[in-house]
Design an enzyme around this catalytic site. Structure first.
Site, short mmCIF file in Angstrom:
data_model
loop_
_atom_site.label_atom_id
_atom_site.label_comp_id
_atom_site.label_asym_id
_atom_site.label_seq_id
_atom_site.Cartn_x
_atom_site.Cartn_y
_atom_site.Cartn_z
N HIS A 55 0.83 -1.20 0.00
CA HIS A 55 0.00 0.00 0.00
C HIS A 55 0.87 1.26 0.00
O HIS A 55 2.07 1.20 0.30
CB HIS A 55 -0.93 0.03 1.21
CG HIS A 55 -0.22 0.07 2.52
ND1 HIS A 55 0.29 -1.05 3.13
CD2 HIS A 55 0.10 1.10 3.36
CE1 HIS A 55 0.87 -0.73 4.27
NE2 HIS A 55 0.77 0.58 4.44
N ARG B 206 9.77 -0.76 3.66
CA ARG B 206 9.70 -0.05 2.38
C ARG B 206 10.10 -0.99 1.25
O ARG B 206 11.17 -1.60 1.26
CB ARG B 206 10.63 1.16 2.36
CG ARG B 206 10.23 2.27 3.30
CD ARG B 206 11.01 3.55 3.01
NE ARG B 206 10.93 4.46 4.14
CZ ARG B 206 11.88 4.60 5.06
NH1 ARG B 206 13.01 3.92 4.96
NH2 ARG B 206 11.72 5.44 6.06
#
Length: 321
Positions: A175, A195
């Site tokens: 997301h 990340r």
């Protein structure tokens, strides 16, 4: 019994801006402010209680109250840490494409931390705004291929977004919040983010750390879009509305809009409240009243009981389960 009003903690971010000042009149630390930790007992941003009457709780941090004043929390207070964290996130530019672990993985790999299940209420979004929810890899092998080829734009699933939308984001879901969007996030009390891609941008002259191996561990394949479980909305003749956005094993979140008065029951051990629009009053069952307005965040402790919200207001109300 009185509500616990909280002083937010602000976070400067590479993707932040000034919208939290412009929209909520907050005294933000800089023109790169991205997050308001509005109700938080996390060590990375612990809110201070600012009650409006003389109180033994004034000036204490939320984590301190969690540890020392168990009468405020009911059975939920048996947990080691405060279970939830409420944020306002304002993205001037895109956040990294990322994923969060579940409780089991975080406990094993992140020094016993909670995982991070979260949900987003879209407070505001620019025209033609989008967000990233999910990915297009059919299995882990294809996910590896996308990453090896650095084909992140091909991997991600980007969808349009508008004010009032709601998204439930389970651990393992790829997301990203994108620029021009303000969200109210209700999440587990965790600060663990992996990340996957950060657009090759630099911070202090260096790329920000990526966590590819951990992303590969926790990303669910294939992605399946699901409608979050929720109760039926309650509509009132005056236009007021109580809409349950999600009810899961960890928390429940309601959107409440008042035109005159809405009466509610406290159905979790304690209640978190964020005022997103308008002004009005909170009234307790003993007829005590407190003025409330846009940008304020507070907790109704265990045993606060039935209460009423009067005025023209939009709020997000949540509680742990």
């Amino acid at each position: 019994m009185q509500p616990l009003f909280l002083k937010p903690v602000f976070k400067e971010m590479i993707w932040g801006g000034t919208a939290l000042r412009e929209e909520f009149n907050y005294d933000i630390p800089s023109d790169k402010t991205g997050e308001c930790w509005a109700i938080s007992a996390h060590k990375n941003g612990d809110c201070t209680v600012e009650t409006r009457e003389d109180s033994e709780y004034s000036g204490k941090t939320l984590s301190e109250l969690w540890s020392t004043n168990k009468e405020l929390w009911g059975r939920a207070g048996e947990a080691e840490v405060f279970p939830l964290l409420t944020k306002l996130i304002s993205a001037e530019t895109d956040l990294s494409i990322q994923v969060h672990p579940d409780d089991e993985y975080a406990k094993a790999h992140e020094n016993g931390s909670l995982g991070k299940t979260e949900c987003w209420y879209i407070v505001d979004a620019k025209e033609d705004a989008t967000i990233v929810i999910g990915h297009n890899a059919k299995d882990k092998a294809e996910l590896h291929k996308y990453i090896e080829n650095k084909d992140f734009l091909g991997l991600i699933r980007e969808i349009p977004v508008k004010k009032g939308d709601f998204f439930f984001i389970e651990p393992g879901t790829v997301h990203a919040i994108k620029g021009g969007t303000i969200i109210l996030e209700t999440q587990q009390n965790s600060d663990i983010t992996y990340r996957l891609y950060d657009y090759d941008r630099l911070q202090n002259g260096k790329p920000r750390e990526l966590h590819i191996d951990k992303c590969l561990d926790v990303i669910d394949c294939p992605f399946e879009a699901k409608e979050p479980e929720h109760r039926k909305a309650i509509e009132f003749e005056d236009g007021s509305l109580v809409r349950n956005m999600v009810t899961c094993s960890l928390f429940e979140v309601d959107y409440v809009k008042t035109e005159t008065t809405v009466s509610l029951s406290q159905n979790t051990d304690f209640t978190l409240v964020s005022v997103l629009e308008g002004s009005g009053k909170l009234k307790s069952k003993d007829n005590s009243e407190w003025k409330i307005k846009k940008g304020e965040h507070f907790i109704l402790p265990h045993g606060f009981g039935d209460y009423a919200l009067t005025g023209s207001l939009e709020l997000i109300i949540s509680g742990s389960r």
